[in-house]
Design a protein around this motif. Structure first.
Motif, PDB file in Angstrom:
ATOM      1  N   PRO A 207       0.822  -1.216   0.000  1.00 57.03           N
ATOM      2  CA  PRO A 207       0.000   0.000   0.000  1.00 57.03           C
ATOM      3  C   PRO A 207       0.851   1.260   0.000  1.00 57.03           C
ATOM      4  CG  PRO A 207      -0.109  -1.134   2.123  1.00 57.03           C
ATOM      5  CD  PRO A 207       0.583  -2.055   1.180  1.00 57.03           C
ATOM      6  N   ASP A 208       2.030   1.200   0.615  1.00 52.46           N
ATOM      7  CA  ASP A 208       2.977   2.321   0.614  1.00 52.46           C
ATOM      8  C   ASP A 208       4.355   1.740   0.311  1.00 52.46           C
ATOM      9  OD1 ASP A 208       4.585   4.499   0.989  1.00 52.46           O
ATOM     10  OD2 ASP A 208       3.982   4.884   3.069  1.00 52.46           O
ATOM     11  N   PRO A 209       4.738   1.688  -0.981  1.00 51.51           N
ATOM     12  CA  PRO A 209       6.004   1.027  -1.349  1.00 51.51           C
ATOM     13  C   PRO A 209       7.232   1.605  -0.657  1.00 51.51           C
ATOM     14  CG  PRO A 209       4.668   1.440  -3.298  1.00 51.51           C
ATOM     15  CD  PRO A 209       4.001   2.165  -2.166  1.00 51.51           C
ATOM     16  N   GLY A 210       7.185   2.895  -0.313  1.00 52.50           N
ATOM     17  CA  GLY A 210       8.323   3.506   0.353  1.00 52.50           C
ATOM     18  C   GLY A 210       8.475   3.077   1.800  1.00 52.50           C
ATOM     19  N   HIS A 211       7.414   2.530   2.358  1.00 52.19           N
ATOM     20  CA  HIS A 211       7.435   2.031   3.749  1.00 52.19           C
ATOM     21  C   HIS A 211       6.798   0.641   3.759  1.00 52.19           C
ATOM     22  CE1 HIS A 211       7.615   6.451   4.069  1.00 52.19           C
ATOM     23  NE2 HIS A 211       8.398   6.212   5.121  1.00 52.19           N
ATOM     24  N   PRO A 212       7.524  -0.357   3.265  1.00 50.09           N
ATOM     25  CA  PRO A 212       6.936  -1.688   3.075  1.00 50.09           C
ATOM     26  C   PRO A 212       6.457  -2.333   4.365  1.00 50.09           C
ATOM     27  CG  PRO A 212       9.317  -1.755   2.776  1.00 50.09           C
ATOM     28  CD  PRO A 212       8.938  -0.317   2.857  1.00 50.09           C
ATOM     29  N   ARG A 213       5.302  -2.983   4.246  1.00 50.27           N
ATOM     30  CA  ARG A 213       4.693  -3.676   5.380  1.00 50.27           C
ATOM     31  C   ARG A 213       4.899  -5.183   5.292  1.00 50.27           C
ATOM     32  NH1 ARG A 213      -1.848  -3.373   6.665  1.00 50.27           N
ATOM     33  NH2 ARG A 213      -1.913  -5.026   8.250  1.00 50.27           N
ATOM     34  N   TYR A 214       5.026  -5.682   4.061  1.00 55.26           N
ATOM     35  CA  TYR A 214       5.075  -7.124   3.847  1.00 55.26           C
ATOM     36  C   TYR A 214       6.436  -7.615   3.362  1.00 55.26           C
ATOM     37  CZ  TYR A 214       0.059  -6.209   3.919  1.00 55.26           C
ATOM     38  OH  TYR A 214      -1.194  -5.787   4.279  1.00 55.26           O
ATOM     39  N   LEU A 215       7.052  -6.889   2.452  1.00 50.99           N
ATOM     40  CA  LEU A 215       8.334  -7.292   1.862  1.00 50.99           C
ATOM     41  C   LEU A 215       9.439  -6.498   2.541  1.00 50.99           C
ATOM     42  CD1 LEU A 215       6.993  -7.311  -1.778  1.00 50.99           C
ATOM     43  CD2 LEU A 215       7.736  -9.351  -0.514  1.00 50.99           C
ATOM     44  N   ILE A 216      10.024  -7.092   3.542  1.00 50.67           N
ATOM     45  CA  ILE A 216      10.926  -6.395   4.453  1.00 50.67           C
ATOM     46  C   ILE A 216      12.387  -6.677   4.094  1.00 50.67           C
ATOM     47  CG2 ILE A 216      11.510  -6.008   6.868  1.00 50.67           C
ATOM     48  CD1 ILE A 216       8.594  -5.328   6.083  1.00 50.67           C
ATOM     49  N   THR A 217      13.187  -5.617   4.115  1.00 54.80           N
ATOM     50  CA  THR A 217      14.624  -5.746   3.876  1.00 54.80           C
ATOM     51  C   THR A 217      15.388  -5.819   5.186  1.00 54.80           C
ATOM     52  OG1 THR A 217      14.488  -4.483   1.807  1.00 54.80           O
ATOM     53  CG2 THR A 217      16.661  -4.663   2.829  1.00 54.80           C
ATOM     54  N   ALA A 218      16.272  -6.793   5.298  1.00 55.12           N
ATOM     55  CA  ALA A 218      17.246  -6.839   6.389  1.00 55.12           C
ATOM     56  C   ALA A 218      18.562  -6.363   5.791  1.00 55.12           C
ATOM     57  CB  ALA A 218      17.376  -8.255   6.945  1.00 55.12           C
ATOM     58  N   PRO A 219      18.960  -5.098   6.017  1.00 57.59           N
ATOM     59  CA  PRO A 219      20.103  -4.514   5.297  1.00 57.59           C
ATOM     60  C   PRO A 219      21.364  -5.386   5.382  1.00 57.59           C
ATOM     61  CG  PRO A 219      18.947  -2.845   6.548  1.00 57.59           C
ATOM     62  CD  PRO A 219      18.335  -4.154   6.953  1.00 57.59           C
ATOM     63  N   GLY A 220      21.923  -5.642   4.189  1.00 52.39           N
ATOM     64  CA  GLY A 220      23.143  -6.417   4.101  1.00 52.39           C
ATOM     65  C   GLY A 220      22.963  -7.908   4.322  1.00 52.39           C
ATOM     66  N   GLN A 221      21.739  -8.340   4.574  1.00 53.41           N
ATOM     67  CA  GLN A 221      21.503  -9.762   4.861  1.00 53.41           C
ATOM     68  C   GLN A 221      20.567 -10.426   3.859  1.00 53.41           C
ATOM     69  OE1 GLN A 221      20.884 -10.661   9.197  1.00 53.41           O
ATOM     70  NE2 GLN A 221      20.883  -8.420   9.391  1.00 53.41           N
ATOM     71  N   GLY A 222      19.361  -9.879   3.724  1.00 47.82           N
ATOM     72  CA  GLY A 222      18.400 -10.508   2.837  1.00 47.82           C
ATOM     73  C   GLY A 222      17.029  -9.893   3.000  1.00 47.82           C
TER      74      GLY A 222
END
Length: 227
Positions: A207-222
């Motif tokens: 719903p807000d691609p700039g603040h993802p709710r479902y597809l989460i980034t773990a920086p440098g990991q995955g």
């Protein structure tokens, strides 16, 4: 035989690709411009497309956009444009892979086979319960995503990536694992692919691609999928 459409304005390259791909069991159709490529989409119904960006009549990215508008056929861009920005732009426009000229025939064949495999995985049927979120439903059985009951168009590569994350929802999937499972071992360091495809999935699903709710980034990991 797997039907492949090759679009390039270099006659020598078209001849070479026709010979090598035919020898390896592909049913090959070759065309030299964008207008012919679009006509061939209906006439040939290719299962995979090799597309040059530098066409004489229509820019290759416009051809790619029309291919994507019509369906999910995997597209491998074949281009002399080696800049990383060009690669990202092509992937962002819906390409499934990008091969830079000059290239090795074995490499292109490996990428073709991988694209066909991904498309096969993305096709129904399946046998898993749907995963529902507040904004969309991932139907693992039919290999579809529904938003408000309306199917969301995903490319085979986008689906492959989403399916891996959904099946491991709540768990971290490392960059290396995701790259190897979607593209293969040779892509283990191509992390820009992940950034491009995650951005595309977020635009289509969040719903807000700039603040993802479902597809989460773990920086440098995955990445991980959260319901």
């Amino acid at each position: 035989m797997t039907r492949v459409l090759v679009v390039d304005d270099e006659p020598a390259l078209l001849s070479t690709l026709r010979i090598h791909l035919s020898a390896r069991g592909f049913a090959v159709t070759t065309v030299a411009d964008g207008a012919s490529a679009l006509r061939a989409l209906d006439a040939v119904d290719p299962e995979v497309i090799v597309l040059d960006l530098g066409l004489p009549d229509i820019d290759g990215t416009a051809v790619l956009a029309e291919i994507r508008r019509r369906g999910r056929t995997p597209v491998i861009v074949l281009s002399a444009r080696a800049d990383s920005a060009d690669k990202v732009d092509a992937l962002d426009a819906g390409a499934d892979d990008y091969v830079t000229k000059p290239f090795g025939m074995d490499e292109l064949l490996a990428r073709l086979r991988a694209a066909v495999r991904r498309a096969a995985v993305a096709a129904p049927p399946g046998g898993d319960d749907p995963v529902e979120t507040a904004d969309f439903t991932v139907d693992l059985a039919t290999k579809r995503v529904l938003r408000g009951g309306v199917p969301v168009h995903l490319t085979p590569t986008e689906w492959s990536m989403l399916e891996i994350l959904v099946r491991r929802r709540g768990r971290l999937v490392t960059q290396t694992d995701l790259l190897q499972e979607v593209w293969g071992p040779a892509y283990a360091t191509e992390t820009h692919y992940l950034r491009v495809y995650l951005a595309q999935l977020r635009r289509k699903l969040e719903p807000d691609p700039g603040h993802p709710r479902y597809l989460i980034t773990a920086p440098g990991q995955g990445y991980r999928f959260e319901v």
